[in-house]
Design a protein around this motif. Structure first.
Motif, PDB file in Angstrom:
ATOM      1  N   THR A 277     100.224  63.916  82.404  1.00  0.00           N
ATOM      2  CA  THR A 277     100.649  65.113  81.676  1.00  0.00           C
ATOM      3  C   THR A 277      99.954  66.353  82.214  1.00  0.00           C
ATOM      4  OG1 THR A 277      98.977  64.695  79.962  1.00  0.00           O
ATOM      5  CG2 THR A 277     101.222  63.880  79.571  1.00  0.00           C
ATOM      6  N   LEU A 278     100.620  67.493  82.054  1.00  0.00           N
ATOM      7  CA  LEU A 278     100.126  68.792  82.514  1.00  0.00           C
ATOM      8  C   LEU A 278      99.997  69.725  81.324  1.00  0.00           C
ATOM      9  CD1 LEU A 278      99.529  70.933  84.756  1.00  0.00           C
ATOM     10  CD2 LEU A 278     102.018  71.254  84.914  1.00  0.00           C
ATOM     11  N   TRP A 279      98.878  70.446  81.256  1.00  0.00           N
ATOM     12  CA  TRP A 279      98.575  71.316  80.130  1.00  0.00           C
ATOM     13  C   TRP A 279      98.122  72.682  80.628  1.00  0.00           C
ATOM     14  CZ3 TRP A 279      98.828  68.884  75.184  1.00  0.00           C
ATOM     15  CH2 TRP A 279      99.033  67.499  75.241  1.00  0.00           C
ATOM     16  N   CYS A 280      98.565  73.755  79.941  1.00  0.00           N
ATOM     17  CA  CYS A 280      98.158  75.110  80.319  1.00  0.00           C
ATOM     18  C   CYS A 280      97.841  75.920  79.072  1.00  0.00           C
ATOM     19  CB  CYS A 280      99.262  75.808  81.108  1.00  0.00           C
ATOM     20  SG  CYS A 280      99.611  75.084  82.738  1.00  0.00           S
ATOM     21  N   TRP A 281      97.022  76.981  79.234  1.00  0.00           N
ATOM     22  CA  TRP A 281      96.644  77.829  78.108  1.00  0.00           C
ATOM     23  C   TRP A 281      96.116  79.169  78.595  1.00  0.00           C
ATOM     24  CZ3 TRP A 281      94.330  73.327  79.665  1.00  0.00           C
ATOM     25  CH2 TRP A 281      93.012  73.387  80.127  1.00  0.00           C
ATOM     26  N   GLY A 282      96.058  80.129  77.661  1.00  0.00           N
ATOM     27  CA  GLY A 282      95.562  81.464  77.982  1.00  0.00           C
ATOM     28  C   GLY A 282      96.671  82.486  78.023  1.00  0.00           C
ATOM     29  N   ASP A 283      96.487  83.524  78.830  1.00  0.00           N
ATOM     30  CA  ASP A 283      97.479  84.581  78.975  1.00  0.00           C
ATOM     31  C   ASP A 283      98.784  84.002  79.512  1.00  0.00           C
ATOM     32  OD1 ASP A 283      98.416  87.361  79.196  1.00  0.00           O
ATOM     33  OD2 ASP A 283      98.307  86.990  81.348  1.00  0.00           O
ATOM     34  N   ASN A 284      99.907  84.520  78.995  1.00  0.00           N
ATOM     35  CA  ASN A 284     101.210  83.998  79.396  1.00  0.00           C
ATOM     36  C   ASN A 284     102.215  85.113  79.601  1.00  0.00           C
ATOM     37  OD1 ASN A 284     102.977  81.855  80.005  1.00  0.00           O
ATOM     38  ND2 ASN A 284     103.725  81.728  77.893  1.00  0.00           N
ATOM     39  N   THR A 285     101.702  86.315  79.860  1.00  0.00           N
ATOM     40  CA  THR A 285     102.552  87.496  79.988  1.00  0.00           C
ATOM     41  C   THR A 285     103.627  87.316  81.050  1.00  0.00           C
ATOM     42  OG1 THR A 285     100.629  88.847  79.408  1.00  0.00           O
ATOM     43  CG2 THR A 285     102.524  89.993  80.330  1.00  0.00           C
ATOM     44  N   ILE A 291     105.736  77.129  79.933  1.00  0.00           N
ATOM     45  CA  ILE A 291     106.199  76.476  78.703  1.00  0.00           C
ATOM     46  C   ILE A 291     107.499  77.070  78.155  1.00  0.00           C
ATOM     47  CG2 ILE A 291     103.902  75.715  78.051  1.00  0.00           C
ATOM     48  CD1 ILE A 291     103.705  78.153  76.207  1.00  0.00           C
ATOM     49  N   GLY A 292     108.168  77.914  78.955  1.00  0.00           N
ATOM     50  CA  GLY A 292     109.476  78.421  78.559  1.00  0.00           C
ATOM     51  C   GLY A 292     109.466  79.715  77.789  1.00  0.00           C
ATOM     52  N   ASN A 293     108.303  80.313  77.579  1.00  0.00           N
ATOM     53  CA  ASN A 293     108.220  81.604  76.899  1.00  0.00           C
ATOM     54  C   ASN A 293     107.037  82.391  77.467  1.00  0.00           C
ATOM     55  OD1 ASN A 293     105.740  80.879  75.448  1.00  0.00           O
ATOM     56  ND2 ASN A 293     107.051  79.565  74.198  1.00  0.00           N
ATOM     57  N   THR A 294     106.784  83.563  76.886  1.00  0.00           N
ATOM     58  CA  THR A 294     105.675  84.399  77.359  1.00  0.00           C
ATOM     59  C   THR A 294     104.618  84.603  76.277  1.00  0.00           C
ATOM     60  OG1 THR A 294     106.916  86.400  76.773  1.00  0.00           O
ATOM     61  CG2 THR A 294     107.108  85.610  79.054  1.00  0.00           C
TER      62      THR A 294
END
Length: 424
Positions: A277-285, A291-294
């Motif tokens: 599995t792959l996981w991301c976090w933090g700023d998403n501008t 993950i399909g959104n900002t």
């Protein structure tokens, strides 16, 4: 096909058709490659250093996937190309270089690029840094820029090094973590905000890999736990909130002990687990979390898809490789750094980069991307303002273009770097 075991813990090495290996979570073991009658002893404990750092050919390391080339660490001449205003190419000057130039005559195995400096490990395991030294990020006890590699410590037992905006970190062969340079946001993990002109040990834990973002860092300890520290204003530490704005010592991210790779971007972080599995976090501008959104995420959020083995992050873009050898990128694409043939931006979910199924490693720069294939070829794309794609020009590329070498052993950059480092 199980090739080796050491009760009660075992490692399984599987030879895939395209020359890739898959290794379960690192454990001490003796791996016997029967087909080649090769005896390879992999001491994947803190006493030797990390499988992540010793065997990976990227700044973001993976414990799940090895190529035939990366089972044996890179050991070759170092070439650099791109931005060089502070001597970060290590060539003895401050001129931009649009084609790769060899850095001295020594042999190297790994390099980590910072914003205006770089640090790397030679084949004798000695640590060297060069470029900007305004905050002591070269670790040599002063603030003088160095246009050629200089040695921060005489210790010859380092396994990997990385650079952030104004700081550096490295792991020794015994698994200890050392950091130095700017520390205004606690990015050194020393418990204060005082800059350090020389490497200082961070706690007593042993580590397998470390990664540096703008003003934050993350690392995986030998028990598979994930820790982050430094700036947290965008939730890039993954601790459930963007407050406080910084953490001065390594702080554990969740309770999992199955993390295998981690990559710090500008204001975000991504990591993989041993279950693929792959996981991301933090700023998403810019959609850099995939993950399909900002919307920003203050805790690890799963990216769709499975069988991810390694990940790398740039300014606002990230890329990852799956077990089937396919490469996927997402996020900011105004410079073509996603590698899909256009500059449509942002890309909110992972997009496949070409149809190739033999991608081996990937390393993102500030706004460009480089990767290697299992046939030994190296490829780059994205921003080329400083010639960082190594093509002898400044033409932006929206699809992978091959580096001017028939084969390479490894290609490195860094999330804050506009330069590229090639081990040939």
């Amino acid at each position: 096909m199980s090739l080796a075991s050491e009760p009660p813990r075992s490692v399984t090495l599987i030879l895939r058709a395209r020359g890739r290996f898959r290794l379960s979570r690192p454990r001490p073991a003796l791996l016997i490659l029967a087909a080649g009658v090769v005896l390879l002893e992999l001491i994947l404990s803190g006493t030797m250093g990390s499988a992540y750092s010793v065997f990976s050919a990227t700044t973001t390391n993976s414990a799940n996937s090895f190529s035939a080339a990366s089972v044996f660490p890179p050991n070759g001449a170092l070439y650099s190309v791109g931005a060089n205003a502070n001597g970060q190419l290590g060539l003895g000057d401050t001129s931009v270089h649009y084609s790769p130039v060899q850095v001295g005559t020594s042999q190297w195995k790994q390099v980590g690029g910072g914003a205006r400096h770089a640090c790397g490990v030679r084949s004798d395991n000695s640590l060297w840094c060069w470029g900007s030294n305004a905050t002591g990020q070269l670790g040599i006890g002063n603030n003088t820029d160095q246009y050629s590699p200089v040695q921060p410590q005489t210790n010859t037992n380092f396994s990997m090094a990385v650079g952030g905006d104004d700081f550096s970190c490295a792991i020794r062969g015994d698994g200890t973590l050392w950091c130095w340079g700017g520390n205004g946001n606690g990015q050194l993990g020393t418990g204060d905000t005082t800059s350090r002109l020389q490497p200082v040990q961070i706690g007593t834990a042993t580590w397998t890999t470390v990664t540096a973002g703008l003003y934050h860092a993350c690392g995986i300890q030998t028990d598979g736990s994930l820790w982050c520290w430094g700036a947290n204003g965008s939730g890039q530490l993954g601790l459930g909130s963007n407050s406080p704005s910084s953490y001065l010592t390594p702080t554990r991210v969740g309770t999992a002990t199955t993390w295998t790779s981690v990559a710090a971007g500008y204001l975000s972080t991504c990591a993989t687990k041993s279950d693929g599995t792959l996981w991301c976090w933090g700023d998403n501008t810019h959609g850099q979390l995939g993950i399909g959104n900002t919307l920003p995420q203050y805790s690890p959020t799963q990216v769709s898809g499975t069988s991810w083995v390694t990940v790398s992050a740039g300014q606002y873009t990230a890329c990852a490789i799956r077990t089937n050898g396919t490469l996927w990128c997402w996020g900011e694409n105004s410079n073509g750094e996603v590698g899909i043939g256009n500059t449509n931006t942002p890309q909110l979910t992972p997009q496949q980069v070409t149809t190739a199924t033999n991608w081996n490693t990937v390393s993102l720069g500030y706004q460009h991307t480089c990767a290697t294939r299992s046939d030994g070829t190296g490829w780059c794309w994205g921003n080329n303002t400083n010639g960082q794609l190594g093509q002898g020009n400044t033409t932006q590329q929206t699809l992978p273009v091959q580096l001017p070498f028939a084969t390479v052993q490894a290609v490195f950059s860094g999330s804050q770097s506009n330069s590229t480092y090639i081990i040939k």
